[in-house]
Design an enzyme around this catalytic site. Structure first.
Site, PDB file in Angstrom:
ATOM      1  N   HIS A 201      42.152  55.322  40.991  1.00 42.83           N
ATOM      2  CA  HIS A 201      43.207  55.815  41.873  1.00 42.83           C
ATOM      3  C   HIS A 201      42.709  56.754  42.940  1.00 42.83           C
ATOM      4  O   HIS A 201      43.166  56.735  44.076  1.00 42.83           O
ATOM      5  CB  HIS A 201      44.282  56.524  41.050  1.00 42.83           C
ATOM      6  CG  HIS A 201      45.346  55.575  40.630  1.00 42.83           C
ATOM      7  ND1 HIS A 201      45.967  55.640  39.427  1.00 42.83           N
ATOM      8  CD2 HIS A 201      45.880  54.535  41.276  1.00 42.83           C
ATOM      9  CE1 HIS A 201      46.839  54.672  39.339  1.00 42.83           C
ATOM     10  NE2 HIS A 201      46.809  53.988  40.459  1.00 42.83           N
ATOM     11  N   ARG A 308      49.691  43.683  44.114  1.00 44.09           N
ATOM     12  CA  ARG A 308      49.253  43.514  42.720  1.00 44.09           C
ATOM     13  C   ARG A 308      50.172  44.330  41.804  1.00 44.09           C
ATOM     14  O   ARG A 308      49.880  45.478  41.467  1.00 44.09           O
ATOM     15  CB  ARG A 308      47.812  43.971  42.564  1.00 44.09           C
ATOM     16  CG  ARG A 308      46.784  43.051  43.241  1.00 44.09           C
ATOM     17  CD  ARG A 308      45.383  43.593  43.062  1.00 44.09           C
ATOM     18  NE  ARG A 308      44.349  42.591  43.237  1.00 44.09           N
ATOM     19  CZ  ARG A 308      43.531  42.544  44.300  1.00 44.09           C
ATOM     20  NH1 ARG A 308      43.641  43.414  45.266  1.00 44.09           N
ATOM     21  NH2 ARG A 308      42.599  41.617  44.380  1.00 44.09           N
ATOM     22  N   ARG A 344      52.958  39.544  43.672  1.00 44.29           N
ATOM     23  CA  ARG A 344      52.340  38.710  42.644  1.00 44.29           C
ATOM     24  C   ARG A 344      52.837  39.209  41.295  1.00 44.29           C
ATOM     25  O   ARG A 344      52.757  40.405  41.003  1.00 44.29           O
ATOM     26  CB  ARG A 344      50.818  38.832  42.696  1.00 44.29           C
ATOM     27  CG  ARG A 344      50.167  38.052  41.562  1.00 44.29           C
ATOM     28  CD  ARG A 344      48.672  38.056  41.649  1.00 44.29           C
ATOM     29  NE  ARG A 344      48.112  39.339  41.238  1.00 44.29           N
ATOM     30  CZ  ARG A 344      46.813  39.593  41.240  1.00 44.29           C
ATOM     31  NH1 ARG A 344      45.970  38.667  41.639  1.00 44.29           N
ATOM     32  NH2 ARG A 344      46.360  40.768  40.858  1.00 44.29           N
ATOM     33  N   GLU A 443      43.377  29.771  41.932  1.00 42.79           N
ATOM     34  CA  GLU A 443      42.182  30.525  41.568  1.00 42.79           C
ATOM     35  C   GLU A 443      41.448  29.906  40.387  1.00 42.79           C
ATOM     36  O   GLU A 443      40.566  30.507  39.800  1.00 42.79           O
ATOM     37  CB  GLU A 443      42.492  32.014  41.337  1.00 42.79           C
ATOM     38  CG  GLU A 443      43.742  32.317  40.583  1.00 42.79           C
ATOM     39  CD  GLU A 443      44.098  33.814  40.564  1.00 42.79           C
ATOM     40  OE1 GLU A 443      43.299  34.651  40.998  1.00 42.79           O
ATOM     41  OE2 GLU A 443      45.198  34.121  40.079  1.00 42.79           O
ATOM     42  N   ASN A 466      38.334  35.511  44.411  1.00 37.38           N
ATOM     43  CA  ASN A 466      37.600  36.322  43.427  1.00 37.38           C
ATOM     44  C   ASN A 466      37.500  35.562  42.099  1.00 37.38           C
ATOM     45  O   ASN A 466      36.437  35.460  41.501  1.00 37.38           O
ATOM     46  CB  ASN A 466      38.305  37.666  43.188  1.00 37.38           C
ATOM     47  CG  ASN A 466      38.526  38.430  44.482  1.00 37.38           C
ATOM     48  OD1 ASN A 466      37.856  38.150  45.477  1.00 37.38           O
ATOM     49  ND2 ASN A 466      39.446  39.366  44.484  1.00 37.38           N
ATOM     50  N   ASP A 467      38.634  35.037  41.670  1.00 35.64           N
ATOM     51  CA  ASP A 467      38.612  34.267  40.427  1.00 35.64           C
ATOM     52  C   ASP A 467      38.145  32.832  40.650  1.00 35.64           C
ATOM     53  O   ASP A 467      37.465  32.264  39.796  1.00 35.64           O
ATOM     54  CB  ASP A 467      39.996  34.274  39.767  1.00 35.64           C
ATOM     55  CG  ASP A 467      40.205  35.547  38.963  1.00 35.64           C
ATOM     56  OD1 ASP A 467      39.280  35.913  38.201  1.00 35.64           O
ATOM     57  OD2 ASP A 467      41.255  36.188  39.111  1.00 35.64           O
ATOM     58  N   ARG A 477      32.779  37.884  37.160  1.00 37.16           N
ATOM     59  CA  ARG A 477      32.832  38.695  38.377  1.00 37.16           C
ATOM     60  C   ARG A 477      32.514  40.163  38.136  1.00 37.16           C
ATOM     61  O   ARG A 477      32.251  40.908  39.075  1.00 37.16           O
ATOM     62  CB  ARG A 477      34.186  38.532  39.093  1.00 37.16           C
ATOM     63  CG  ARG A 477      35.379  38.964  38.301  1.00 37.16           C
ATOM     64  CD  ARG A 477      36.677  38.481  38.938  1.00 37.16           C
ATOM     65  NE  ARG A 477      37.322  39.507  39.741  1.00 37.16           N
ATOM     66  CZ  ARG A 477      38.589  39.461  40.149  1.00 37.16           C
ATOM     67  NH1 ARG A 477      39.337  38.387  39.861  1.00 37.16           N
ATOM     68  NH2 ARG A 477      39.115  40.410  40.852  1.00 37.16           N
ATOM     69  N   CYS A 514      43.638  35.232  49.667  1.00 38.87           N
ATOM     70  CA  CYS A 514      43.805  36.665  49.429  1.00 38.87           C
ATOM     71  C   CYS A 514      42.694  37.260  48.592  1.00 38.87           C
ATOM     72  O   CYS A 514      42.767  38.413  48.200  1.00 38.87           O
ATOM     73  CB  CYS A 514      45.165  36.947  48.798  1.00 38.87           C
ATOM     74  SG  CYS A 514      45.372  36.181  47.192  1.00 38.87           S
TER      75      CYS A 514
HETATM   76  C1  PEP Z   1      41.566  36.727  43.285  1.00 38.17           C
HETATM   77  O1  PEP Z   1      41.307  36.360  42.143  1.00 38.17           O
HETATM   78  O2  PEP Z   1      40.962  36.314  44.301  1.00 38.17           O
HETATM   79  C2  PEP Z   1      42.629  37.723  43.525  1.00 38.17           C
HETATM   80  C3  PEP Z   1      42.989  38.058  44.743  1.00 38.17           C
HETATM   81  O3  PEP Z   1      43.191  38.297  42.451  1.00 38.17           O
HETATM   82  P1  PEP Z   1      42.525  39.495  41.608  1.00 38.17           P
HETATM   83  O4  PEP Z   1      41.329  39.986  42.390  1.00 38.17           O
HETATM   84  O5  PEP Z   1      43.585  40.502  41.465  1.00 38.17           O
HETATM   85  O6  PEP Z   1      42.146  38.804  40.337  1.00 38.17           O
HETATM   86 MG    MG Z   2      42.641  36.727  40.496  1.00 38.85          MG
END
Ligand code: PEP
Ligand code: MG
Length: 603
Positions: A201, A308, A344, A443, A466-467, A477, A514
């Protein structure tokens, strides 16, 4: 998350995690708040009521102190930044903290300090078991609250971080959000902490306040002497102690160039991301907590592409009620109107179940009962959130997005719960947006491969790289040992993105991105060429990504995407993209762009 290394051989360079961009030069103000000792003392029966009373008094005093911090914050900042303090107040009264402590005093005949410390440790161990960094980091909130009560029990001065001189660089073991807000008011130049991660935070607030910060610097509080001259490089995640005259000049120059570059980019923030040949890409912000919204809008976001919502869960040990979901989402929509907000639904990790539902620990949390799977299992929890979000949709342009959808069956099930919630609200006469768009994150490879089928049954797709990269390339990751394999420009990823975009467009839905890849200026051109309609990113990347898009033509972007898709290896694709960018943009712009976004590829 710990520091990324110990730094240079002469010990002057310390390495950590780049948490908030910018360069600061100043004298170190080291905050030494060592842990309080809390030995156990067995109390006699007759002492129990007194001990309970002492605990209650410490709770009340802590509440009063937080209220004061909040008031000061409100006077200076308006309504923007005090919700985190409210979250700490919630923790303070949380039954998971208060009840076990009372029980230990009563049943184990323990002194209040020890009883509290044990309870805090117990709660933290639940958070420790959680694999994802930003879940794990929430344990520091519990720590801060526990520490405050403890110091009040001991009659110590709680807000003893003092007020550093304006322009000081604060060095601390860890900083609570309240500390961070206090340091912001004191106009400190930067901060460096031993602990913390990019998503703790205090790091989030530092970005919102635009204070340069490096966190996770191993033993910074021991290595940096009070009063030492230091340079904090919040872009590279470095701290330099006792810089030479030459180094000072060098950094002053970099700092001036960085400020000038950011200032120049911000001048264009309200212009649309439109290519020279008229193609429009919508640029949104990724937001974790409401405190980030002003910064997002100030950087030129055209809405929030990823809110988020699981952060609502992470500051507490109980479940948010419908009313809280509603009020929170309504507040967010009001601040972002007339722009849209994509909420989300909870993307909680598998281990998170432990805290709420008492389920066992999973061997592979990334592949476990998480995210939409958890929501579909815990329907009550899911529907409560959906009802809150739907009710809020009457107050702005809300969109609902499901994370981790693996295929059409899951999408139908999730949409079924939305329909149930809508039916209930209709019967209860509660207003909501009947045509609220409902979309999914792509994802997982299974969702990508069935994007054509999924797109027929939802209103938009958003690629979560990211996922997607984690699952497509089989790299955890969060594991630094396989980080070298993390390549957003891997041919498999480019092909997947192209396939998803085409599938979405064929079904007539918009396709966004995203994940972190979307905010990387170096990739902006190739992403436009792949046909993405929306890019959602961290706020500070927005002006530079807009600038890259505004200086490019869609035709050349398409040509670049085509060329890149024809190549066989990551190295070839990276070279191709970098060369194309280098031809169009000055080296200075690309380097500065990389610094603004904390990019690995250009830094
Ligand atoms: C992703 O997975 O790309 C994503 C945006 O979600 P998070 O990073 O919250 O898993
Ligand atoms: Mg994700």
């Amino acid at each position: 998350m710990s520091g990324t290394g110990s730094g240079s051989a002469d010990g002057r360079w310390l390495a950590g995690i780049a948490a908030s961009p910018g360069i600061a030069i100043g004298r170190a103000h080291v905050i030494d708040r060592r842990r309080v000792k809390t030995p156990r003392r067995r109390i006699e029966d007759f002492e129990i009521p007194d001990e309970l009373e002492r605990f209650e008094a410490a709770l009340a005093l802590s509440d009063e102190q937080l209220e004061r911090v909040k008031r000061k914050l409100r006077e200076r900042e308006g309504e923007d930044h005090f919700q985190i303090i409210e979250a700490h107040q919630l923790i303070l009264h949380d039954e998971h903290l208060v009840e076990p402590t009372r029980r230990r005093i009563r049943e184990e005949r323990a002194n209040a300090e020890w009883a509290l410390r044990r309870t805090v440790e117990e709660i933290k161990s639940v958070f420790d078991a959680i694999e994802e960094d930003y879940f794990r980091e929430r344990r520091s909130d519990i720590d801060f609250v526990g520490d405050r009560i403890l110091r009040n029990l001991l009659g110590e001065q709680v807000d003893a971080i003092g007020t550093p001189a304006a322009g000081a660089v604060v060095i601390a073991h860890d900083l609570s959000p309240a500390d961070t807000a206090h340091l912001h008011r004191a106009s400190c130049a930067a901060f460096v902490t031993d602990a913390g991660g990019k998503t703790s935070h205090s790091a989030i607030l530092a970005r919102a306040f635009e204070i340069p910060a490096v966190v996770g610097v191993e033993r910074a509080t021991e290595k940096i002497a009070n009063g030492a001259m230091v340079i904090v490089d919040g872009m590279r995640g470095q701290v330099l102690i006792a810089p030479t005259q030459e180094e000072l000049e060098d950094y002053r120059g970099r700092s001036r160039r960085h400020s000038a570059f950011v200032g120049e980019l911000l001048g264009n923030r309200d212009l649309p991301a439109e290519t020279t040949d008229g193609a429009r890409v919508h640029i949104f912000a990724n937001v974790e907590i409401a405190e980030e919204i002003p910064s997002a809008m100030d950087h030129g976001a055209e809405g929030i592409g990823l809110y988020r919502t699981e952060f609502l869960f992470l500051e507490r040990a109980d479940l948010p009620r419908e009313e809280e979901h509603f009020m929170h989402a309504r507040g967010v929509l009001r601040r972002v109107t007339p722009f849209p907000v994509t909420f989300r639904t909870f993307d909680l990790g598998g281990d998170k179940v432990v805290a709420f539902a008492g389920a066992g620990k999973e061997a592979n949390p990334a592949l476990g009962l998480r995210s939409i799977r958890l929501c579909l299992k815990e329907r009550g929890l899911f529907k409560t959130q959906l009802r809150g979000l739907l009710r809020a949709s009457a107050h702005g342009r809300a969109r609902i997005m499901f994370p981790m959808i693996s295929g059409v069956t899951e999408l139908r099930e999730a949409k079924g719960v939305v329909e149930e919630a809508k039916d209930e609200l209709r019967k209860e006469g509660l207003p909501f947006d009947e045509s609220i768009p409902v979309g999914i994150m792509v994802e997982m490879p299974s969702a990508a491969m069935t994007a054509d089928l999924l797109a027929r049954e939802c209103d938009f797709l958003s690629i979560g790289t990211n996922d997607l990269i984690q699952y497509s390339l089989a790299i955890d990751r969060g594991n630094e040992h396989v980080d070298y394999l993390y390549h957003p420009l891997h041919p498999a990823i480019l092909r997947t993105v192209r396939y998803v975009v085409d599938a979405g467009h064929a079904a007539g839905v918009r396709v966004g991105m995203c994940g972190e890849m979307a905010g990387e200026p170096m990739f902006a051109l190739v992403l436009c060429g792949l046909g993405l309609d929306e890019l959602s990113m961290n706020s500070t990347s927005i002006p530079v990504v807009k600038s890259v898009i505004r200086a490019s033509g869609l035709a050349e972007a398409r040509k670049l995407a085509q060329d890149a898709l024809a190549l066989a290896t990551v190295e070839e694709v990276e070279r191709c993209v970098h060369e194309a960018m280098a031809q169009r943009f000055s080296e200075d712009l690309l380097r500065a762009a990389g610094e603004v976004s904390g990019s690995k590829t250009t830094g």
